[in-house]
Design a protein around this motif. Structure first.
Motif, PDB file in Angstrom:
ATOM      1  N   ILE A  83       0.821  -1.202   0.000  1.00 46.79           N
ATOM      2  CA  ILE A  83       0.000   0.000   0.000  1.00 46.79           C
ATOM      3  C   ILE A  83       0.861   1.262   0.000  1.00 46.79           C
ATOM      4  N   SER A  84       0.738   2.038  -1.053  1.00 48.04           N
ATOM      5  CA  SER A  84       1.333   3.374  -1.129  1.00 48.04           C
ATOM      6  C   SER A  84       0.543   4.165  -2.151  1.00 48.04           C
ATOM      7  N   THR A  85       0.533   5.472  -2.003  1.00 45.97           N
ATOM      8  CA  THR A  85      -0.210   6.306  -2.950  1.00 45.97           C
ATOM      9  C   THR A  85       0.344   6.146  -4.357  1.00 45.97           C
ATOM     10  N   TYR A  86       1.649   5.989  -4.466  1.00 46.93           N
ATOM     11  CA  TYR A  86       2.264   5.810  -5.786  1.00 46.93           C
ATOM     12  C   TYR A  86       1.712   4.565  -6.474  1.00 46.93           C
ATOM     13  N   GLU A  87       1.685   3.444  -5.771  1.00 42.01           N
ATOM     14  CA  GLU A  87       1.168   2.198  -6.352  1.00 42.01           C
ATOM     15  C   GLU A  87      -0.331   2.297  -6.622  1.00 42.01           C
ATOM     16  N   THR A  88      -1.053   2.977  -5.742  1.00 46.75           N
ATOM     17  CA  THR A  88      -2.490   3.140  -5.938  1.00 46.75           C
ATOM     18  C   THR A  88      -2.791   3.926  -7.204  1.00 46.75           C
ATOM     19  N   LEU A  89      -2.074   5.018  -7.416  1.00 40.07           N
ATOM     20  CA  LEU A  89      -2.319   5.822  -8.617  1.00 40.07           C
ATOM     21  C   LEU A  89      -1.904   5.076  -9.877  1.00 40.07           C
ATOM     22  N   LYS A  90      -0.847   4.284  -9.769  1.00 43.94           N
ATOM     23  CA  LYS A  90      -0.449   3.465 -10.915  1.00 43.94           C
ATOM     24  C   LYS A  90      -1.574   2.493 -11.277  1.00 43.94           C
ATOM     25  N   HIS A  91      -2.208   1.933 -10.273  1.00 42.31           N
ATOM     26  CA  HIS A  91      -3.341   1.023 -10.498  1.00 42.31           C
ATOM     27  C   HIS A  91      -4.479   1.729 -11.225  1.00 42.31           C
ATOM     28  N   PHE A  92      -4.846   2.924 -10.763  1.00 45.37           N
ATOM     29  CA  PHE A  92      -5.982   3.622 -11.375  1.00 45.37           C
ATOM     30  C   PHE A  92      -5.655   4.123 -12.775  1.00 45.37           C
ATOM     31  N   LYS A  93      -4.406   4.435 -13.035  1.00 43.61           N
ATOM     32  CA  LYS A  93      -4.031   4.835 -14.393  1.00 43.61           C
ATOM     33  C   LYS A  93      -4.125   3.653 -15.356  1.00 43.61           C
ATOM     34  N   GLU A  94      -3.964   2.456 -14.847  1.00 49.35           N
ATOM     35  CA  GLU A  94      -4.159   1.267 -15.679  1.00 49.35           C
ATOM     36  C   GLU A  94      -5.648   1.004 -15.914  1.00 49.35           C
ATOM     37  N   ILE A  95      -6.468   1.293 -14.902  1.00 52.89           N
ATOM     38  CA  ILE A  95      -7.914   1.096 -15.024  1.00 52.89           C
ATOM     39  C   ILE A  95      -8.515   2.121 -15.990  1.00 52.89           C
ATOM     40  N   TYR A  96      -8.080   3.362 -15.851  1.00 55.45           N
ATOM     41  CA  TYR A  96      -8.606   4.454 -16.671  1.00 55.45           C
ATOM     42  C   TYR A  96      -7.524   4.916 -17.651  1.00 55.45           C
ATOM     43  N   LYS A  97      -7.158   4.028 -18.565  1.00 55.84           N
ATOM     44  CA  LYS A  97      -6.014   4.274 -19.446  1.00 55.84           C
ATOM     45  C   LYS A  97      -6.195   5.478 -20.356  1.00 55.84           C
ATOM     46  N   ASN A  98      -7.396   5.766 -20.740  1.00 62.24           N
ATOM     47  CA  ASN A  98      -7.639   6.848 -21.684  1.00 62.24           C
ATOM     48  C   ASN A  98      -8.078   8.146 -21.014  1.00 62.24           C
ATOM     49  N   ASP A  99      -7.984   8.185 -19.685  1.00 66.68           N
ATOM     50  CA  ASP A  99      -8.462   9.337 -18.938  1.00 66.68           C
ATOM     51  C   ASP A  99      -7.314  10.018 -18.183  1.00 66.68           C
ATOM     52  N   VAL A 100      -7.597  11.190 -17.642  1.00 66.14           N
ATOM     53  CA  VAL A 100      -6.619  11.922 -16.842  1.00 66.14           C
ATOM     54  C   VAL A 100      -6.962  11.722 -15.369  1.00 66.14           C
ATOM     55  N   ILE A 101      -5.967  11.267 -14.594  1.00 66.98           N
ATOM     56  CA  ILE A 101      -6.166  10.956 -13.184  1.00 66.98           C
ATOM     57  C   ILE A 101      -5.552  12.060 -12.321  1.00 66.98           C
ATOM     58  N   TYR A 102      -6.325  12.508 -11.332  1.00 70.70           N
ATOM     59  CA  TYR A 102      -5.842  13.481 -10.354  1.00 70.70           C
ATOM     60  C   TYR A 102      -5.970  12.884  -8.950  1.00 70.70           C
ATOM     61  N   PHE A 103      -4.967  13.124  -8.116  1.00 72.45           N
ATOM     62  CA  PHE A 103      -5.075  12.742  -6.714  1.00 72.45           C
ATOM     63  C   PHE A 103      -5.520  13.972  -5.929  1.00 72.45           C
ATOM     64  N   ILE A 104      -6.636  13.858  -5.225  1.00 78.43           N
ATOM     65  CA  ILE A 104      -7.202  14.964  -4.452  1.00 78.43           C
ATOM     66  C   ILE A 104      -6.658  14.895  -3.033  1.00 78.43           C
ATOM     67  N   MET A 105      -6.071  15.989  -2.567  1.00 77.63           N
ATOM     68  CA  MET A 105      -5.500  15.972  -1.219  1.00 77.63           C
ATOM     69  C   MET A 105      -5.505  17.369  -0.617  1.00 77.63           C
ATOM     70  N   GLY A 106      -5.320  17.430   0.698  1.00 74.31           N
ATOM     71  CA  GLY A 106      -5.202  18.700   1.384  1.00 74.31           C
ATOM     72  C   GLY A 106      -3.770  19.204   1.358  1.00 74.31           C
ATOM     73  N   ALA A 107      -3.615  20.511   1.595  1.00 74.46           N
ATOM     74  CA  ALA A 107      -2.289  21.119   1.567  1.00 74.46           C
ATOM     75  C   ALA A 107      -1.365  20.545   2.639  1.00 74.46           C
ATOM     76  N   ASP A 108      -1.930  20.005   3.715  1.00 76.46           N
ATOM     77  CA  ASP A 108      -1.101  19.385   4.749  1.00 76.46           C
ATOM     78  C   ASP A 108      -0.344  18.178   4.202  1.00 76.46           C
ATOM     79  N   LEU A 109      -0.966  17.463   3.275  1.00 74.53           N
ATOM     80  CA  LEU A 109      -0.280  16.314   2.669  1.00 74.53           C
ATOM     81  C   LEU A 109       0.789  16.769   1.684  1.00 74.53           C
ATOM     82  N   LEU A 110       0.562  17.908   1.037  1.00 74.57           N
ATOM     83  CA  LEU A 110       1.595  18.480   0.173  1.00 74.57           C
ATOM     84  C   LEU A 110       2.845  18.782   0.990  1.00 74.57           C
ATOM     85  N   VAL A 111       2.661  19.301   2.194  1.00 73.52           N
ATOM     86  CA  VAL A 111       3.790  19.565   3.092  1.00 73.52           C
ATOM     87  C   VAL A 111       4.521  18.265   3.431  1.00 73.52           C
TER      88      VAL A 111
END
Length: 204
Positions: A83-111
């Motif tokens: 489990i990691s956000t990197y692996e999770t997003l890789k999974h969803f990019k494979e599911i939605y191959k023809n779409d643009v994927i965004y990860f929604i997060m708060g600024a605290d996570l950006l920090v």
């Protein structure tokens, strides 16, 4: 080509603020879908108060009747070490191959990412796009400009910063405490979830 937002959280429980935030982000960023992704209780950086089964059920109850919202239990099914956000997003990019994927997060996570607290941080930023919601006291542009990792991997479309009117602070923690102490948080979460919590005697 659709625009898909991945909205991860513990959702313990899902609240009306979660739903309002997701709806507002979808509207402002013209997202076609928002995927509600409850995190797994197996994650080492999270301490869940409620079993995965109950959190998953409440997410489904909370988003029903909104065709823009869908739930996905991908992380709940993974082994802890995977489990990691990197692996999770890789999974969803494979599911939605023809779409643009965004990860929604708060600024605290950006920090946290800027401070190197996330696994695969460099690859995560290099390979993905983010919708970042303002948090009180955090200057998002300053966080990006002060971080070599963030600023050197920002091509102008990496971060979509939402800095107006998203800092509502009714948290899941507050709702859990209200239930535990005999309070009445009924109108802070979806009605179906409120009754589910009562039925299953959660957060006592």
């Amino acid at each position: 080509m659709a625009k898909i937002g991945i909205y991860g959280s513990s959702f313990d429980p899902i609240t009306n603020v979660h739903l309002w935030t997701a709806s507002t982000v979808a509207h402002r960023c013209h997202l076609d879908k928002v995927v509600f992704l409850p995190c797994s209780s197996k994650r080492k950086d999270k301490r869940m108060m409620t079993a995965d089964e109950h959190r998953w059920n409440m997410v489904q109850l909370g988003i029903e009747n909104n065709p823009t919202f869908i739930a996905d239990d991908y992380e709940m099914k993974q082994d802890a070490w995977k489990i990691s956000t990197y692996e999770t997003l890789k999974h969803f990019k494979e599911i939605y191959k023809n779409d643009v994927i965004y990860f929604i997060m708060g600024a605290d996570l950006l920090v946290d990412i800027a401070e190197g607290k996330w696994d695969h941080a460099e690859e995560l930023i290099q390979e993905n796009k983010f919708i970042v919601m303002a948090r009180d006291g955090i200057d998002m542009l300053k966080v990006i400009s002060n971080s070599p990792l963030l600023r050197n991997n920002d091509d102008g479309s990496t971060f979509h910063l939402l800095d107006k009117g998203l800092a509502m602070e009714i948290s899941s923690t507050y709702i859990r405490e209200e239930f535990r102490l005999g309070g009445e948080p009924r109108y802070l979460l979806p009605e179906a979830c409120y009754h589910y919590i009562k039925e299953h005697s959660l957060y006592k």
